[in-house]
Design a protein around this motif. Structure first.
Motif, PDB file in Angstrom:
ATOM      1  N   HIS A   1      -2.961   3.444  -7.342  1.00  0.00           N
ATOM      2  CA  HIS A   1      -3.881   4.521  -7.700  1.00  0.00           C
ATOM      3  C   HIS A   1      -5.208   4.367  -6.961  1.00  0.00           C
ATOM      4  CE1 HIS A   1      -1.761   5.606 -11.760  1.00  0.00           C
ATOM      5  NE2 HIS A   1      -0.999   5.786 -10.706  1.00  0.00           N
ATOM      6  N   GLY A   2      -5.675   5.466  -6.397  1.00  0.00           N
ATOM      7  CA  GLY A   2      -6.927   5.443  -5.651  1.00  0.00           C
ATOM      8  C   GLY A   2      -6.791   4.855  -4.262  1.00  0.00           C
ATOM      9  N   ARG A   3      -5.551   4.616  -3.831  1.00  0.00           N
ATOM     10  CA  ARG A   3      -5.330   3.988  -2.529  1.00  0.00           C
ATOM     11  C   ARG A   3      -4.389   4.872  -1.708  1.00  0.00           C
ATOM     12  NH1 ARG A   3      -3.746  -2.148  -4.083  1.00  0.00           N
ATOM     13  NH2 ARG A   3      -3.479  -2.242  -1.807  1.00  0.00           N
ATOM     14  N   MET A   4      -4.889   6.032  -1.338  1.00  0.00           N
ATOM     15  CA  MET A   4      -4.067   6.996  -0.625  1.00  0.00           C
ATOM     16  C   MET A   4      -3.543   6.447   0.700  1.00  0.00           C
ATOM     17  SD  MET A   4      -2.669   9.953  -0.846  1.00  0.00           S
ATOM     18  CE  MET A   4      -3.560  10.646  -2.233  1.00  0.00           C
ATOM     19  N   GLU A   5      -4.297   5.586   1.330  1.00  0.00           N
ATOM     20  CA  GLU A   5      -3.847   5.019   2.609  1.00  0.00           C
ATOM     21  C   GLU A   5      -2.586   4.185   2.426  1.00  0.00           C
ATOM     22  OE1 GLU A   5      -4.834   5.761   5.678  1.00  0.00           O
ATOM     23  OE2 GLU A   5      -6.033   7.253   4.606  1.00  0.00           O
ATOM     24  N   ASP A   6      -2.438   3.544   1.265  1.00  0.00           N
ATOM     25  CA  ASP A   6      -1.223   2.777   1.016  1.00  0.00           C
ATOM     26  C   ASP A   6      -0.012   3.698   0.877  1.00  0.00           C
ATOM     27  OD1 ASP A   6      -2.378   0.263   1.120  1.00  0.00           O
ATOM     28  OD2 ASP A   6      -2.890   0.251  -1.005  1.00  0.00           O
ATOM     29  N   TYR A   7      -0.210   4.829   0.211  1.00  0.00           N
ATOM     30  CA  TYR A   7       0.877   5.804   0.109  1.00  0.00           C
ATOM     31  C   TYR A   7       1.269   6.319   1.497  1.00  0.00           C
ATOM     32  CZ  TYR A   7       0.417   6.212  -5.005  1.00  0.00           C
ATOM     33  OH  TYR A   7       0.416   5.970  -6.359  1.00  0.00           O
ATOM     34  N   LYS A   8       0.274   6.602   2.319  1.00  0.00           N
ATOM     35  CA  LYS A   8       0.546   7.110   3.658  1.00  0.00           C
ATOM     36  C   LYS A   8       1.241   6.055   4.512  1.00  0.00           C
ATOM     37  CE  LYS A   8      -3.225  10.486   3.688  1.00  0.00           C
ATOM     38  NZ  LYS A   8      -4.517  10.884   4.319  1.00  0.00           N
ATOM     39  N   LYS A   9       0.903   4.807   4.277  1.00  0.00           N
ATOM     40  CA  LYS A   9       1.551   3.713   5.011  1.00  0.00           C
ATOM     41  C   LYS A   9       3.041   3.647   4.660  1.00  0.00           C
ATOM     42  CE  LYS A   9       1.156  -1.245   5.949  1.00  0.00           C
ATOM     43  NZ  LYS A   9       0.429  -2.500   5.598  1.00  0.00           N
ATOM     44  N   LEU A  10       3.350   3.853   3.371  1.00  0.00           N
ATOM     45  CA  LEU A  10       4.752   3.873   2.951  1.00  0.00           C
ATOM     46  C   LEU A  10       5.505   5.031   3.618  1.00  0.00           C
ATOM     47  CD1 LEU A  10       4.391   3.138  -0.873  1.00  0.00           C
ATOM     48  CD2 LEU A  10       5.550   1.695   0.798  1.00  0.00           C
ATOM     49  N   LYS A  11       4.864   6.190   3.682  1.00  0.00           N
ATOM     50  CA  LYS A  11       5.502   7.335   4.323  1.00  0.00           C
ATOM     51  C   LYS A  11       5.748   7.068   5.808  1.00  0.00           C
ATOM     52  CE  LYS A  11       6.078  10.958   2.792  1.00  0.00           C
ATOM     53  NZ  LYS A  11       7.251  11.609   2.146  1.00  0.00           N
ATOM     54  N   LYS A  12       4.771   6.459   6.463  1.00  0.00           N
ATOM     55  CA  LYS A  12       4.932   6.155   7.884  1.00  0.00           C
ATOM     56  C   LYS A  12       6.041   5.138   8.110  1.00  0.00           C
ATOM     57  CE  LYS A  12       0.153   7.172   9.208  1.00  0.00           C
ATOM     58  NZ  LYS A  12      -1.144   6.597   9.681  1.00  0.00           N
ATOM     59  N   ALA A  13       6.305   4.315   7.091  1.00  0.00           N
ATOM     60  CA  ALA A  13       7.373   3.321   7.186  1.00  0.00           C
ATOM     61  C   ALA A  13       8.739   3.930   6.897  1.00  0.00           C
ATOM     62  CB  ALA A  13       7.098   2.172   6.225  1.00  0.00           C
ATOM     63  N   GLY A  14       8.783   5.241   6.679  1.00  0.00           N
ATOM     64  CA  GLY A  14      10.060   5.920   6.491  1.00  0.00           C
ATOM     65  C   GLY A  14      10.481   6.104   5.051  1.00  0.00           C
ATOM     66  N   CYS A  15       9.563   5.917   4.115  1.00  0.00           N
ATOM     67  CA  CYS A  15       9.891   6.027   2.695  1.00  0.00           C
ATOM     68  C   CYS A  15       9.639   7.451   2.210  1.00  0.00           C
ATOM     69  CB  CYS A  15       9.035   5.036   1.899  1.00  0.00           C
ATOM     70  SG  CYS A  15       9.552   4.827   0.195  1.00  0.00           S
ATOM     71  N   LEU A  16      10.661   8.064   1.639  1.00  0.00           N
ATOM     72  CA  LEU A  16      10.526   9.374   1.008  1.00  0.00           C
ATOM     73  C   LEU A  16      10.047   9.192  -0.426  1.00  0.00           C
ATOM     74  CD1 LEU A  16      13.903  10.808   2.325  1.00  0.00           C
ATOM     75  CD2 LEU A  16      11.629  11.269   3.249  1.00  0.00           C
ATOM     76  N   PHE A  17       9.430  10.221  -0.999  1.00  0.00           N
ATOM     77  CA  PHE A  17       8.853  10.131  -2.344  1.00  0.00           C
ATOM     78  C   PHE A  17       9.529  11.115  -3.292  1.00  0.00           C
ATOM     79  CE2 PHE A  17       4.271   8.547  -1.177  1.00  0.00           C
ATOM     80  CZ  PHE A  17       4.824   7.351  -0.751  1.00  0.00           C
ATOM     81  N   GLN A  18       9.800  10.652  -4.522  1.00  0.00           N
ATOM     82  CA  GLN A  18      10.370  11.494  -5.583  1.00  0.00           C
ATOM     83  C   GLN A  18       9.408  11.551  -6.767  1.00  0.00           C
ATOM     84  OE1 GLN A  18      12.723   9.701  -8.549  1.00  0.00           O
ATOM     85  NE2 GLN A  18      11.604  11.366  -9.569  1.00  0.00           N
ATOM     86  N   LEU A  19       8.968  12.736  -7.103  1.00  0.00           N
ATOM     87  CA  LEU A  19       8.074  12.963  -8.240  1.00  0.00           C
ATOM     88  C   LEU A  19       8.852  12.971  -9.549  1.00  0.00           C
ATOM     89  CD1 LEU A  19       5.367  14.052  -9.576  1.00  0.00           C
ATOM     90  CD2 LEU A  19       6.277  16.341  -9.093  1.00  0.00           C
TER      91      LEU A  19
END
Length: 243
Positions: free
Chosen positions: A159-177
């Motif tokens: 939480h509050g660490r959007m860059e970490d989320y973006k890093k996961l996406k760049k690593a090829g991780c898809l997200f499920q809400l």
């Protein structure tokens, strides 16, 4: 900027045109979801009434907690499918894999239980990410899988660490809400993070994560985020994972 929208649109209204669920714990007697097939039947009946007409069951595979195996889960699922109520129902078997100290063994023993084709549902501990997180993501993709991270909005350490989320996406991780997140079911910080991720366009899919009746009852709660229009594409994307 966020929270709380006064509109009283219920979450269940999103299912009016049908919905394919890719994350739930309906498979009986294998984890913290449905305890037996009668409970599974009851939950699925209520889901159908909401408009959830097909699903992939995704039981936990988690070392030292839910020591499930592909063979055992498949046997349980096949037994369920033989029950008269489930004959002809559009249900399938996947799994939700915890990225823990046994995950690499599962990967090496493969093939894994996927949502469809090469799409694989994964999760992390709610306390901290695994030290080998990015190694796991890399190895999964080398083996031909496309990892989908379940409910990223619920990992408080991000939480509050959007860059970490973006890093996961760049690593090829898809997200499920988790859809209940946008009702405030898991609390304000989770709902706020869900809206941030929605606004940033980081989600790919959605899921109910239904375990029990209380989750189903909560689908009558209102959507509390402002950008409700961003939810429908995630429901539509799930159709790409329909078998």
């Amino acid at each position: 900027m966020f929270f709380f929208k006064k509109n009283k649109l219920q979450l269940s209204s999103l299912f009016e045109n049908g919905y394919h669920d890719i994350h739930n714990h309906l498979l009986p007697g294998v984890d913290d979801g449905a305890a037996d097939s009668a409970t599974t039947k009851n939950l699925f009946e209520k889901m159908e009434q909401l408009g959830i007409t097909s699903c992939v069951m995704t039981p936990h595979i988690m070392s030292q907690v839910w020591e499930n195996t592909k063979t055992g889960l498949t046997d349980t699922f096949n037994s369920l499918k033989k029950e008269s109520y489930f004959e002809g129902k559009n249900i399938h078997l996947g799994a939700e894999y915890m990225l823990d100290d046994q995950f690499r063994n599962h990967l090496q023993q493969g093939p894994l239980l996927t949502i469809k084709d090469d799409f694989l549902l994964i999760e992390m501990s709610y306390h901290h990410p695994p030290l080998q997180l990015f190694d796991f993501l890399f190895e999964l993709q080398v083996e031909g899988y496309r990892p989908i991270l379940a409910h990223p909005e619920r990992y408080n350490f991000y939480h509050g660490r959007m860059e970490d989320y973006k890093k996961l996406k760049k690593a090829g991780c898809l997200f499920q809400l988790n859809l209940l997140s946008v009702t405030g079911y898991y609390g304000f910080p989770v709902a706020k993070t869900a809206e941030l991720l929605l606004s940033a366009g980081l989600y790919d899919f959605s899921g109910t994560d239904i375990h029990h009746d209380r989750h189903l009852d909560a689908f009558s709660n209102p959507i509390r985020i402002k950008k409700q229009e961003l939810l429908q594409p995630l429901l539509s994307n799930n159709m790409l994972l329909k078998k």
